[in-house]
Write a protein that holds these residues in place. Structure first.
Motif, PDB file in Angstrom:
ATOM      1  N   VAL A   1     -49.041  28.592 -24.004  1.00 28.38           N
ATOM      2  CA  VAL A   1     -49.124  27.161 -23.697  1.00 28.38           C
ATOM      3  C   VAL A   1     -50.529  26.639 -23.993  1.00 28.38           C
ATOM      4  CG1 VAL A   1     -49.017  25.449 -21.840  1.00 28.38           C
ATOM      5  CG2 VAL A   1     -47.297  27.263 -21.960  1.00 28.38           C
ATOM      6  N   ALA A   2     -51.553  27.427 -23.651  1.00 23.46           N
ATOM      7  CA  ALA A   2     -52.938  27.012 -23.881  1.00 23.46           C
ATOM      8  C   ALA A   2     -53.231  26.871 -25.377  1.00 23.46           C
ATOM      9  CB  ALA A   2     -53.893  28.019 -23.251  1.00 23.46           C
ATOM     10  N   ILE A   3     -52.690  27.770 -26.185  1.00 21.60           N
ATOM     11  CA  ILE A   3     -52.893  27.687 -27.637  1.00 21.60           C
ATOM     12  C   ILE A   3     -52.261  26.408 -28.180  1.00 21.60           C
ATOM     13  CG2 ILE A   3     -52.236  28.728 -29.854  1.00 21.60           C
ATOM     14  CD1 ILE A   3     -52.487  31.472 -28.410  1.00 21.60           C
ATOM     15  N   ALA A   4     -51.042  26.094 -27.692  1.00 25.84           N
ATOM     16  CA  ALA A   4     -50.370  24.864 -28.124  1.00 25.84           C
ATOM     17  C   ALA A   4     -51.141  23.634 -27.652  1.00 25.84           C
ATOM     18  CB  ALA A   4     -48.941  24.834 -27.583  1.00 25.84           C
ATOM     19  N   ALA A   5     -51.637  23.673 -26.418  1.00 29.27           N
ATOM     20  CA  ALA A   5     -52.401  22.543 -25.886  1.00 29.27           C
ATOM     21  C   ALA A   5     -53.701  22.352 -26.663  1.00 29.27           C
ATOM     22  CB  ALA A   5     -52.700  22.779 -24.404  1.00 29.27           C
ATOM     23  N   GLY A   6     -54.346  23.450 -27.007  1.00 33.55           N
ATOM     24  CA  GLY A   6     -55.572  23.366 -27.803  1.00 33.55           C
ATOM     25  C   GLY A   6     -55.314  22.741 -29.161  1.00 33.55           C
ATOM     26  N   PHE A   7     -54.187  23.075 -29.752  1.00 29.65           N
ATOM     27  CA  PHE A   7     -53.775  22.490 -31.035  1.00 29.65           C
ATOM     28  C   PHE A   7     -53.650  20.973 -30.932  1.00 29.65           C
ATOM     29  CE2 PHE A   7     -49.811  21.333 -33.496  1.00 29.65           C
ATOM     30  CZ  PHE A   7     -50.414  21.264 -34.747  1.00 29.65           C
TER      31      PHE A   7
ATOM     32  N   PHE B   1     -46.590  18.141 -45.403  1.00 28.33           N
ATOM     33  CA  PHE B   1     -46.795  19.580 -45.657  1.00 28.33           C
ATOM     34  C   PHE B   1     -47.700  20.179 -44.591  1.00 28.33           C
ATOM     35  CE2 PHE B   1     -49.501  22.986 -47.266  1.00 28.33           C
ATOM     36  CZ  PHE B   1     -48.536  23.938 -47.563  1.00 28.33           C
ATOM     37  N   LEU B   2     -48.801  19.487 -44.263  1.00 28.25           N
ATOM     38  CA  LEU B   2     -49.739  20.012 -43.277  1.00 28.25           C
ATOM     39  C   LEU B   2     -49.108  20.109 -41.891  1.00 28.25           C
ATOM     40  CD1 LEU B   2     -53.061  18.216 -44.319  1.00 28.25           C
ATOM     41  CD2 LEU B   2     -52.523  20.660 -44.517  1.00 28.25           C
ATOM     42  N   ILE B   3     -48.231  19.157 -41.559  1.00 33.57           N
ATOM     43  CA  ILE B   3     -47.538  19.223 -40.271  1.00 33.57           C
ATOM     44  C   ILE B   3     -46.692  20.492 -40.209  1.00 33.57           C
ATOM     45  CG2 ILE B   3     -45.745  18.169 -38.834  1.00 33.57           C
ATOM     46  CD1 ILE B   3     -46.757  15.425 -39.872  1.00 33.57           C
ATOM     47  N   GLY B   4     -45.899  20.737 -41.258  1.00 35.22           N
ATOM     48  CA  GLY B   4     -45.093  21.951 -41.305  1.00 35.22           C
ATOM     49  C   GLY B   4     -45.949  23.206 -41.297  1.00 35.22           C
ATOM     50  N   PHE B   5     -47.020  23.187 -42.071  1.00 36.87           N
ATOM     51  CA  PHE B   5     -47.938  24.323 -42.168  1.00 36.87           C
ATOM     52  C   PHE B   5     -48.544  24.644 -40.803  1.00 36.87           C
ATOM     53  CE2 PHE B   5     -52.272  25.926 -42.928  1.00 36.87           C
ATOM     54  CZ  PHE B   5     -52.014  27.012 -43.763  1.00 36.87           C
ATOM     55  N   ASN B   6     -49.104  23.642 -40.151  1.00 35.54           N
ATOM     56  CA  ASN B   6     -49.792  23.868 -38.880  1.00 35.54           C
ATOM     57  C   ASN B   6     -48.836  24.260 -37.755  1.00 35.54           C
ATOM     58  OD1 ASN B   6     -52.301  23.339 -39.972  1.00 35.54           O
ATOM     59  ND2 ASN B   6     -52.325  21.194 -39.344  1.00 35.54           N
ATOM     60  N   GLU B   7     -47.751  23.528 -37.633  1.00 29.67           N
ATOM     61  CA  GLU B   7     -46.837  23.790 -36.514  1.00 29.67           C
ATOM     62  C   GLU B   7     -46.149  25.141 -36.645  1.00 29.67           C
ATOM     63  OE1 GLU B   7     -44.229  20.561 -35.596  1.00 29.67           O
ATOM     64  OE2 GLU B   7     -45.871  19.129 -35.315  1.00 29.67           O
ATOM     65  N   GLU B   8     -45.812  25.545 -37.858  1.00 31.46           N
ATOM     66  CA  GLU B   8     -45.189  26.859 -38.016  1.00 31.46           C
ATOM     67  C   GLU B   8     -46.181  27.978 -37.747  1.00 31.46           C
ATOM     68  OE1 GLU B   8     -41.965  27.525 -38.186  1.00 31.46           O
ATOM     69  OE2 GLU B   8     -41.925  25.355 -37.864  1.00 31.46           O
ATOM     70  N   LEU B   9     -47.427  27.801 -38.157  1.00 30.65           N
ATOM     71  CA  LEU B   9     -48.427  28.821 -37.869  1.00 30.65           C
ATOM     72  C   LEU B   9     -48.681  28.929 -36.369  1.00 30.65           C
ATOM     73  CD1 LEU B   9     -51.051  28.348 -40.733  1.00 30.65           C
ATOM     74  CD2 LEU B   9     -49.465  30.246 -40.421  1.00 30.65           C
ATOM     75  N   VAL B  10     -48.732  27.786 -35.682  1.00 34.32           N
ATOM     76  CA  VAL B  10     -48.982  27.812 -34.237  1.00 34.32           C
ATOM     77  C   VAL B  10     -47.805  28.419 -33.480  1.00 34.32           C
ATOM     78  CG1 VAL B  10     -49.260  26.383 -32.169  1.00 34.32           C
ATOM     79  CG2 VAL B  10     -50.614  25.897 -34.202  1.00 34.32           C
ATOM     80  N   PHE B  11     -46.599  27.906 -33.722  1.00 33.59           N
ATOM     81  CA  PHE B  11     -45.458  28.268 -32.875  1.00 33.59           C
ATOM     82  C   PHE B  11     -44.699  29.503 -33.335  1.00 33.59           C
ATOM     83  CE2 PHE B  11     -46.287  23.777 -32.124  1.00 33.59           C
ATOM     84  CZ  PHE B  11     -46.413  23.794 -30.742  1.00 33.59           C
ATOM     85  N   ARG B  12     -44.661  29.777 -34.636  1.00 35.49           N
ATOM     86  CA  ARG B  12     -44.027  30.995 -35.113  1.00 35.49           C
ATOM     87  C   ARG B  12     -45.068  32.059 -35.462  1.00 35.49           C
ATOM     88  NH1 ARG B  12     -40.801  27.195 -33.526  1.00 35.49           N
ATOM     89  NH2 ARG B  12     -41.409  25.884 -35.261  1.00 35.49           N
ATOM     90  N   GLY B  13     -46.104  31.677 -36.213  1.00 41.25           N
ATOM     91  CA  GLY B  13     -47.093  32.655 -36.640  1.00 41.25           C
ATOM     92  C   GLY B  13     -47.933  33.218 -35.513  1.00 41.25           C
ATOM     93  N   ILE B  14     -48.251  32.384 -34.501  1.00 43.59           N
ATOM     94  CA  ILE B  14     -49.110  32.841 -33.403  1.00 43.59           C
ATOM     95  C   ILE B  14     -48.313  33.074 -32.120  1.00 43.59           C
ATOM     96  CG2 ILE B  14     -51.063  32.272 -31.921  1.00 43.59           C
ATOM     97  CD1 ILE B  14     -52.217  30.612 -34.227  1.00 43.59           C
TER      98      ILE B  14
END
Length: 369
Positions: A18-24, A125-138
């Motif tokens: 949750v903290a990683i998502a909030a930081g994002f 593209f950046l929205i998809g890139f960032n959100e997938e890295l945060v929620f799936r990649g991390i």
């Protein structure tokens, strides 16, 4: 370090997610605020600035947690990966064609300058890139490290990461989205997050879900990004309870991807066991591809057969790569899928290029009467 996470308290791991998502979110909001103090960018320009800033934050977190390797993992490969995520592949094609057709026929709005369209494309593209890295990649990988690679651990990690993904969309309320629309979007996002997690885990390739996510956002915000009709907030505020129809639409393919046999294969792969596709599985893929190609031909005249043709062709390639025997069904699948793509492409050109002109001519003739 990743091995040590198995001993971490599960509550603390969830809080860290949750903290990683909030930081994002905080980094994006902070970048938007600071940028607005010094510059005014048109269209999606400010979104590009905030997303680029967030990308730096994400790369730092990836390095800190040891997940930077997600970029290099190709898993099943790009083409096979897009077939595994075939529902999302078809959905994105269908949505983009449909949105372009609706906008071209309605005559509402005006095509934006090339720079604006470019910024819109970069932003999505950046929205998809960032959100997938945060929620799936991390976050998803973080939960997998804690809950393990068993079937139960995989499902638990998927559900928890998807819940967080859905919940962060509630923050759009502070950007002007109505409570009802934000709630609908959050529930949609949670279910979609489960599907994207399933595609990522089955394909083993983060780029598959990045592209799928980016194209989904591109289609949903096309009217504002290309035709200048409102903005992203207006697009979200159009959501109503009727949009809950997408819940089963996204949930069914998720359950298919996570069916018992495939979940067992996924558990084996994640535990280092080599899984070789059976000849029966390859034949099943060829038959499915043939059916998709035939449906694509039948729907080709309406332009919507393109999605079936593309997924059918991807399936044909997958079956060809994995099969030890090439038969007539596989060849027929290639031919029908290719024909569906050609027919649908011609139909799309007619729908998007010729029909709007005919409609304009009809309106002009009625004006003279």
């Amino acid at each position: 370090m990743r091995e040590k996470r198995k001993n971490w308290n599960p509550v603390l791991v969830f809080i860290l997610g949750v903290a990683i998502a909030a930081g994002f979110l905080l980094v994006m909001d902070g970048a938007t605020f600071l940028a607005s103090c010094f510059m005014i960018l048109p269209g999606y320009g400010m979104t590009v600035v905030s997303e680029l800033t967030a990308s730096v934050y994400i790369l730092i977190v990836l390095l800190a947690l040891g997940y930077i390797g997600v970029f290099a993992k190709m898993g099943e490969g790009l083409l096979t990966g897009f077939y595994i995520g075939g529902f999302m592949t078809a959905y994105c094609i269908y949505e983009i064609i449909g949105q372009f057709y609706i906008q071209s026929m309605s005559g509402d709005g005006q095509v934006q300058p090339a720079v604006q369209i470019f910024l819109f494309a970069v932003a999505t593209f950046l929205i998809g890139f960032n959100e997938e890295l945060v929620f799936r990649g991390i976050i998803l990988n973080l939960f997998l490290d804690k809950f393990g690679n068993s079937k139960k651990g995989i499902v638990t990690a998927t559900v928890l990461s998807s819940v967080i993904f859905g919940a962060v969309h509630l923050t759009n309320i502070f950007s002007g989205v109505s409570v009802a629309s934000a709630l609908v979007q959050a529930i949609q996002a949670a279910v979609l997050g489960g599907l994207l997690a399933a595609i990522y885990l089955r394909s083993g390739n983060i780029w598959i879900v990045i592209v799928a996510h980016a194209l989904t956002d591109f289609a949903s915000m096309l009217s504002s990004g290309i035709y200048g009709m409102g903005d992203a907030i207006d697009s979200i505020n159009q959501l109503s309870w009727l949009n809950f129809i997408t819940v089963p639409i996204f949930l069914i393919p998720t359950l298919v991807l996570f069916r018992k046999s495939k979940l067992q294969e996924l558990e084996d792969k994640r535990n280092g066991i080599v899984v070789i596709p059976s000849q029966k599985s390859c034949e099943h893929t060829a038959i499915v591809s043939l059916i998709l190609g035939m449906i694509g031909i039948m729907m080709g005249c309406a332009g919507y057969g393109l999605a079936f043709g593309v997924v059918g062709l991807l399936g044909s390639y997958t079956a060809w790569k994995e099969s030890r025997k090439r038969n007539g069904i596989l060849i027929a699948a290639f031919i029908t899928s290719g024909a569906a793509i050609v027919i649908s492409f011609i139909a799309c050109i007619f729908m998007l290029g010729v029909m709007p002109q005919v409609s304009d001519m009809s309106d002009l003739m009625r004006g003279f009467q």
